[in-house]
Design a protein around this motif. Structure first.
Motif, PDB file in Angstrom:
ATOM      1  N   ALA A 228     -23.192  31.150   9.219  1.00 25.05           N
ATOM      2  CA  ALA A 228     -22.788  32.194   8.054  1.00 25.05           C
ATOM      3  C   ALA A 228     -21.911  31.944   7.392  1.00 25.05           C
ATOM      4  N   THR A 229     -20.627  31.208   7.752  1.00 22.94           N
ATOM      5  CA  THR A 229     -19.370  30.968   7.170  1.00 22.94           C
ATOM      6  C   THR A 229     -18.855  29.426   7.415  1.00 22.94           C
ATOM      7  N   LEU A 230     -17.988  28.998   6.609  1.00 19.27           N
ATOM      8  CA  LEU A 230     -17.350  27.805   6.959  1.00 19.27           C
ATOM      9  C   LEU A 230     -16.074  27.962   7.664  1.00 19.27           C
ATOM     10  N   LEU A 231     -15.821  26.931   8.576  1.00 18.70           N
ATOM     11  CA  LEU A 231     -14.718  27.114   9.572  1.00 18.70           C
ATOM     12  C   LEU A 231     -13.689  26.122   9.060  1.00 18.70           C
ATOM     13  N   VAL A 232     -12.503  26.452   8.930  1.00 19.86           N
ATOM     14  CA  VAL A 232     -11.290  25.620   8.499  1.00 19.86           C
ATOM     15  C   VAL A 232     -11.257  24.462   9.866  1.00 19.86           C
ATOM     16  N   GLY A 233     -11.410  23.293   9.369  1.00 19.68           N
ATOM     17  CA  GLY A 233     -11.184  22.128  10.304  1.00 19.68           C
ATOM     18  C   GLY A 233     -12.744  21.377  10.408  1.00 19.68           C
ATOM     19  N   GLN A 234     -13.900  22.234  10.085  1.00 20.42           N
ATOM     20  CA  GLN A 234     -15.105  21.631  10.288  1.00 20.42           C
ATOM     21  C   GLN A 234     -15.591  20.600   9.392  1.00 20.42           C
ATOM     22  N   THR A 235     -15.800  19.534  10.050  1.00 17.65           N
ATOM     23  CA  THR A 235     -16.311  18.351   9.182  1.00 17.65           C
ATOM     24  C   THR A 235     -17.765  18.421   8.563  1.00 17.65           C
ATOM     25  N   LEU A 236     -17.949  18.084   7.370  1.00 16.48           N
ATOM     26  CA  LEU A 236     -19.018  18.306   6.609  1.00 16.48           C
ATOM     27  C   LEU A 236     -19.425  16.786   6.274  1.00 16.48           C
ATOM     28  N   THR A 237     -20.808  16.517   6.107  1.00 19.86           N
ATOM     29  CA  THR A 237     -21.253  15.467   5.747  1.00 19.86           C
ATOM     30  C   THR A 237     -21.790  15.492   4.297  1.00 19.86           C
ATOM     31  N   ILE A 238     -21.230  14.638   3.313  1.00 21.28           N
ATOM     32  CA  ILE A 238     -21.533  14.507   2.092  1.00 21.28           C
ATOM     33  C   ILE A 238     -22.413  13.407   1.446  1.00 21.28           C
ATOM     34  N   ASN A 239     -23.846  13.694   1.380  1.00 22.24           N
ATOM     35  CA  ASN A 239     -24.574  12.615   1.121  1.00 22.24           C
ATOM     36  C   ASN A 239     -24.566  12.300  -0.362  1.00 22.24           C
ATOM     37  N   ASP A 240     -24.474  10.814  -0.764  1.00 19.16           N
ATOM     38  CA  ASP A 240     -24.566  10.312  -2.300  1.00 19.16           C
ATOM     39  C   ASP A 240     -23.449  11.193  -2.985  1.00 19.16           C
ATOM     40  N   PRO A 241     -22.385  10.832  -2.746  1.00 16.63           N
ATOM     41  CA  PRO A 241     -21.197  11.861  -3.521  1.00 16.63           C
ATOM     42  C   PRO A 241     -21.120  11.046  -5.077  1.00 16.63           C
ATOM     43  N   ALA A 242     -21.259  11.851  -6.009  1.00 18.89           N
ATOM     44  CA  ALA A 242     -20.950  11.185  -7.267  1.00 18.89           C
ATOM     45  C   ALA A 242     -19.523  11.214  -7.690  1.00 18.89           C
ATOM     46  N   LYS A 243     -18.587  12.014  -6.861  1.00 21.43           N
ATOM     47  CA  LYS A 243     -17.271  11.965  -7.328  1.00 21.43           C
ATOM     48  C   LYS A 243     -16.436  11.733  -5.900  1.00 21.43           C
ATOM     49  N   ASP A 244     -15.282  11.103  -6.183  1.00 23.86           N
ATOM     50  CA  ASP A 244     -14.244  10.920  -5.090  1.00 23.86           C
ATOM     51  C   ASP A 244     -12.964  11.768  -5.324  1.00 23.86           C
ATOM     52  N   PRO A 245     -12.912  12.946  -4.692  1.00 22.53           N
ATOM     53  CA  PRO A 245     -11.935  13.898  -4.890  1.00 22.53           C
ATOM     54  C   PRO A 245     -10.418  13.282  -4.892  1.00 22.53           C
ATOM     55  N   ALA A 246     -10.252  12.354  -4.090  1.00 18.23           N
ATOM     56  CA  ALA A 246      -8.910  11.651  -4.025  1.00 18.23           C
ATOM     57  C   ALA A 246      -8.848  10.671  -4.801  1.00 18.23           C
ATOM     58  N   GLN A 247      -9.728   9.733  -5.469  1.00 19.69           N
ATOM     59  CA  GLN A 247      -9.346   9.182  -6.607  1.00 19.69           C
ATOM     60  C   GLN A 247      -9.403   9.981  -7.870  1.00 19.69           C
ATOM     61  N   GLU A 248     -10.150  10.889  -7.992  1.00 20.34           N
ATOM     62  CA  GLU A 248     -10.211  11.758  -9.105  1.00 20.34           C
ATOM     63  C   GLU A 248      -8.576  12.589  -9.212  1.00 20.34           C
TER      64      GLU A 248
END
Length: 433
Positions: A228-248
């Motif tokens: 129901a909620t996201l947990l801090v520290g939880q690892t999520l899988t991101i499929n086919d990302p169109a952006k790279d937040p670090a690079q942006e």
């Protein structure tokens, strides 16, 4: 004598004819066409015969007692004559029945018909044995009735319960099948070959993470077993990302730094021009001592020292410079009422950015609505203000970056970030004068 003999002969013939007619009637079977709501018990009452006799003659299932509307049934003749002929046998049977008589206490749901079926007897015999009227059918729980009990009668209820048990047995595979279906319906995680992972930080939501990686919330749910909620520290899988937040973020920071350096150089040039214009006049003084030069340096030095501390850089900055400067604060935490780089709310960020370029637009969204001309969102230019809500009652403000993007301090628990108008459409725009 002849007259008397003739009377006697006529009487004898009449009696013989009546006897034959009676015998024929008694021995002939009657047919009955089943009407709506007819039952075997109703027919046995109507024709004065036993249920078993009707069911045996017509091959009716003695467990279900099922007859169909429109069906033609044979009804056996009344056995009154047979009863007369077998009177001695009936007396013997009565004695045997009396010997086998027992008592039963009526329970809730019992009827004469169910008791007759249970003890392998007939409703008529139960009525006769208990002195009930010929049309009596109502009995009450607690009544004590006499019955001609047999061993077979005690087994009847168990036989009638077997179909119920047989009906209950198929339910077990159904439950197991439903459990199997539920297991099959559990969402299977979809992980593409081109994927990355993200560790949830405080203040993040599925929406903000999807925006950062250029994916949809649905794709995040499909790739992760989410609660129901996201947990801090939880690892999520991101499929086919169109952006790279670090690079942006790195690119935006580099662009912001370059823009800030250009603005700083422009401001330094504007400050140094008056000093250079005054220098020839000071060097033409007749005195040959170094005091005038020292005075010029002393007058120039405060400007050079104070320049980095000036907040006002230009009074004619373009929208691109405003947008770039606003993006330099991406990642700054949201603070209610905040208006400094240590923490911004939405209107605090816009006020600080515009003040950097010498434009005072007010502290809250209502005041900032009056900082320029109201225009449709479709006509907004880079650097313009975007508002959410009706004029005079706006509740959020951001700076337009072009395309569908804007930068804003969104809400408590989040940080200054870039948003997408496709997901959060402004109500109108203001071009600051």
């Amino acid at each position: 004598m002849n007259h008397t003999a003739r009377k006697l002969l006529v009487g004898t013939v009449g009696a013989a004819g009546l006897f034959l007619a009676t015998t024929a009637t008694a021995n002939a079977d009657t047919t009955h066409k089943v009407a709506k709501n007819d039952t075997v018990w109703d027919l046995s009452q109507k024709y004065g015969v036993s249920i078993q006799a009707i069911e045996t003659l017509n091959n009716i299932d003695q467990n279900s007692h099922l007859i169909v509307t429109g069906q033609t049934l044979k009804v056996p003749a009344k056995d009154a004559q047979v009863a007369k002929n077998n009177a001695p046998a009936q007396v013997t049977d009565k004695k045997a029945d009396t010997a086998n008589t027992s008592e039963v206490t009526v329970k809730a749901g019992d009827t004469l018909w169910t008791l007759a079926q249970q003890y392998n007897t007939s409703v008529e015999k139960l009525r006769e044995l208990n002195g009930l009227a010929a049309d009596a059918y109502l009995i009450h729980p607690g009544n004590v009735l006499k019955v001609n009990g047999t061993v077979q009668a005690t087994q009847q209820p168990a036989q009638t319960e077997q179909p119920v048990q047989q009906q209950a047995q198929p339910e077990q595979p159904v439950v197991q099948q439903e459990a199997t279906q539920e297991q099959a319906q559990e969402p299977q995680l979809v992980v593409s070959a081109n994927h990355t992972t993200h560790t949830v930080q405080a203040g993040e939501s599925l929406y903000s993470i999807a925006q950062a990686y250029g994916v949809t919330v649905d794709s995040l749910r499909a790739a992760n077993n989410l609660g129901a909620t996201l947990l801090v520290g939880q690892t999520l899988t991101i499929n086919d990302p169109a952006k790279d937040p670090a690079q942006e973020a790195a690119a935006q920071q580099a662009a912001a730094q370059a823009q800030q350096e250009a603005a700083t150089q422009q401001a330094a040039t504007q400050v140094q021009q008056p000093v250079q214009n005054q220098a020839p006049a000071q060097t033409q003084a007749p005195a040959q001592t170094q005091a005038p030069a020292q005075q010029v340096q002393q007058q120039a030095q405060p400007a050079q020292v104070q320049q980095p501390q000036q907040q006002v850089v230009s009074t004619s900055a373009d929208g691109a410079a405003i947008a770039a400067y606003a993006q330099s604060f991406i990642g700054t935490p949201y603070v209610w009422g905040g208006s400094t780089p240590s923490g911004f709310d939405c209107s605090g960020l816009t006020q600080y950015v515009y003040a950097h370029f010498g434009k005072q637009i007010g502290r809250n969204t209502i005041a900032q609505e009056s900082a320029g001309a109201h225009i449709p969102v479709s006509q907004a230019q880079v650097g313009d203000l975007l508002f959410w809500g009706t004029p005079g009652s706006t509740y959020h403000v951001a700076i337009y970056l072009g395309g569908n993007s804007f930068v804003a301090a969104p809400e408590p628990g989040q940080s200054v970030k870039i948003g997408n108008m496709a997901y959060f459409m402004p109500s109108f725009a203001v071009h600051v004068n």
